[in-house]
Each structure stands twice: as C-alpha cells, then as structure tokens.
Design an enzyme around this catalytic site. Sequence first.
Site, mmCIF file in Angstrom:
data_model
loop_
_atom_site.group_PDB
_atom_site.id
_atom_site.type_symbol
_atom_site.label_atom_id
_atom_site.label_comp_id
_atom_site.label_asym_id
_atom_site.label_seq_id
_atom_site.Cartn_x
_atom_site.Cartn_y
_atom_site.Cartn_z
ATOM 1 N N LYS A 46 -4.259 -29.191 -84.424
ATOM 2 C CA LYS A 46 -3.828 -27.891 -83.896
ATOM 3 C C LYS A 46 -3.293 -27.046 -85.041
ATOM 4 O O LYS A 46 -2.900 -27.530 -86.096
ATOM 5 C CB LYS A 46 -2.754 -28.058 -82.829
ATOM 6 C CG LYS A 46 -1.475 -28.783 -83.288
ATOM 7 C CD LYS A 46 -0.490 -27.916 -84.027
ATOM 8 C CE LYS A 46 0.748 -28.677 -84.473
ATOM 9 N NZ LYS A 46 1.635 -27.883 -85.352
ATOM 10 N N VAL B 146 -1.740 -36.740 -93.049
ATOM 11 C CA VAL B 146 -0.372 -37.068 -92.647
ATOM 12 C C VAL B 146 0.582 -36.062 -93.288
ATOM 13 O O VAL B 146 0.423 -35.679 -94.441
ATOM 14 C CB VAL B 146 -0.013 -38.504 -93.080
ATOM 15 C CG1 VAL B 146 1.445 -38.814 -92.768
ATOM 16 C CG2 VAL B 146 -0.935 -39.506 -92.386
ATOM 17 N N GLY C 194 1.483 -30.753 -90.809
ATOM 18 C CA GLY C 194 1.778 -29.719 -89.832
ATOM 19 C C GLY C 194 0.637 -29.455 -88.880
ATOM 20 O O GLY C 194 0.664 -28.494 -88.111
ATOM 21 N N SER D 138 -1.306 -35.736 -81.539
ATOM 22 C CA SER D 138 -2.627 -35.848 -80.916
ATOM 23 C C SER D 138 -2.986 -37.305 -80.669
ATOM 24 O O SER D 138 -3.550 -37.649 -79.625
ATOM 25 C CB SER D 138 -3.675 -35.183 -81.817
ATOM 26 O OG SER D 138 -4.915 -35.102 -81.172
ATOM 27 N N ASP E 49 5.398 -31.906 -79.739
ATOM 28 C CA ASP E 49 4.040 -31.368 -79.672
ATOM 29 C C ASP E 49 3.122 -32.173 -78.743
ATOM 30 O O ASP E 49 2.002 -31.750 -78.465
ATOM 31 C CB ASP E 49 3.399 -31.342 -81.072
ATOM 32 C CG ASP E 49 4.019 -30.292 -81.980
ATOM 33 O OD1 ASP E 49 4.825 -29.477 -81.487
ATOM 34 O OD2 ASP E 49 3.704 -30.291 -83.184
#
Length: 294
Positions: free
Chosen positions: A9, A98, A101, A107, A139
């Site tokens: 994302k 990794v 951001g 996810s 998130d």
Amino acid sequence: MNTLVAGCKINLGLRITGRRPDGYHELDSLFCPLPRPCDRLRLRITEGSGLRVLCDTPDLNPEDNTLTRAYAAFAAATGAGPEALPALEITLRKGIPVGSGLGGGSSDAAATLRALNVLYETNLSVDELAEIGIEVGSDVPFCVHGGCAYVEGKGDMVVPTTPMPQCIIVIGKPDLAISTEKMYQRFDQAELPQRADHTPEIMLGLRWENLKAVAESVGNAFEQVLMKNERNTVDMMKEVMNQFGTLGTAMTGSGPAVFGIFDNELYARVASETLRQRLKGNPEIVETEPMLSK
C-alpha cells in the site's frame, strides 16, 4: 499447499492527529493498495499444533512477527486456543521491502487471518477479521478490507473510497530502513504543528476521477521528523520524480519508500532508471499501477 499473494500500500495522505490513552496514535490517512511489490505466503497444514514460519529474509524473527501475532490474535478471538487451530507451516517469500512504509507486515498478517478463517471454517465477516487485525497493527484492518480507503482512529475505522484513477506509480525504496516505532517516538517528541489537512481534496479527486487533483494533494506528516541523512535521500528521490514529470510525490507510511504518480509511461520509466543510478547500495525500484478493485 495454497499460495496467497499479499500486496502493498501507499498512503496518499497521512496525518497524526493525537495520541490515545491506550498508546495508539490517532490517524487520518488515505490508503491505496498496489499489486506490486508483493509477498507470497505458501501454506501447508502439518501435524500437531501451532504455527511455524519460514522466511527467506534474516530481517524477520520466525518466532515473533506479524504472522505469529495474527495467529495468536485469531486463536484468542475465536476462543479456540492455538492448540485447537490447524497446525500450519507458512513459507514467506518477501517481495515487499522490510522497513519501507509499504505495509508488508500488515498485508502478511491480513492474509494469514483470511487463511485461518477459511481453514478453521469460522466464517467470520470482514469486519470481524478487521477487529482481530487491529490487535496486530494499525494498518491490518485496511489490509483485511482491501480497496482504496479513508482510515482514521487507531486504524480501526476504515471507510471505502472511490478507487485511484488509472496511472503509473513509481516506488523507490533506498538502501536504508526506518523503524515505525522510532518514527512515532520522534513525532511525539517533536511536538510539531498539525500538518494541513488535504484529505478532502484527495477524496474529491478520487470521486471525480481527477488524477491531477489527487496527486497534487499527497503528503505525509512523517516527513517532518526525518533525520538529516534520511531527509537528504527522500528529498533527492522526490526531486528526481518531479524532474521527470510526476504529478505528485510523497513518502509512504513511516518511510523511507517514496512514490510518484505519473500519467505518462515514458516519464515513469525514465524516473525509475534515474533513481536506480542515483541511489546508493541496493535500492528497490518498482513501476506499478493502482488496484482498481478489491
């Protein structure tokens, strides 16, 4: 053996509007899912109980990661306990850098929750899975829901929006990692004035499928607390994006990955090649497109 794909994302807008008594931060953000870069999770039911995670990167702790935390949160929420869940082995192939951001860990956790829901036949709704996901990370609920969305609260309030208009998105991840936890600490200590709220402009741009209006309003509050070397790198990447015709560029999440929104494939390709030449070490550059549906 089943293989799941977990996309990444970007945050079209990201504001931090306060800190909650429970330690979470109040967010005001617009998320856009992307199909690439992506992680791949291969699931295999095994003997016994519990979850075993195998990964191709040394950056991931096999005993404590977003997959193991999602597994534990799912067990606690369903009341079954880990011993009653199907024993799983998940082989994780990282494609999402990794500490970038880009939301790779979130996810992966969302994919794990969806898989457990099917394997354990709990028939939990998306909203119920998202409630479990918030225990893993702010998130994760967005990743469970999928699609472009406005996210507020501690990440638990996810409101679907109109999808991102067709475009090319260039993502540049320099050869450095930034800890999300440390970025929040910096932000709290800095006591900065609140960043201007461009959420309405972005949402209107999405609604009217006006790519230029969306791109011109992107921004990220975390850019205010970058260290000097981080800022120099991020600014250089944004400068390259701007030089080659991006409609808008910003850092995503807690960084240091930077995205640029393009409406011209040639400009996007030249920007990507220039970033590869300018960035030191082993940067990761991806050209991708927004996901137009869930």
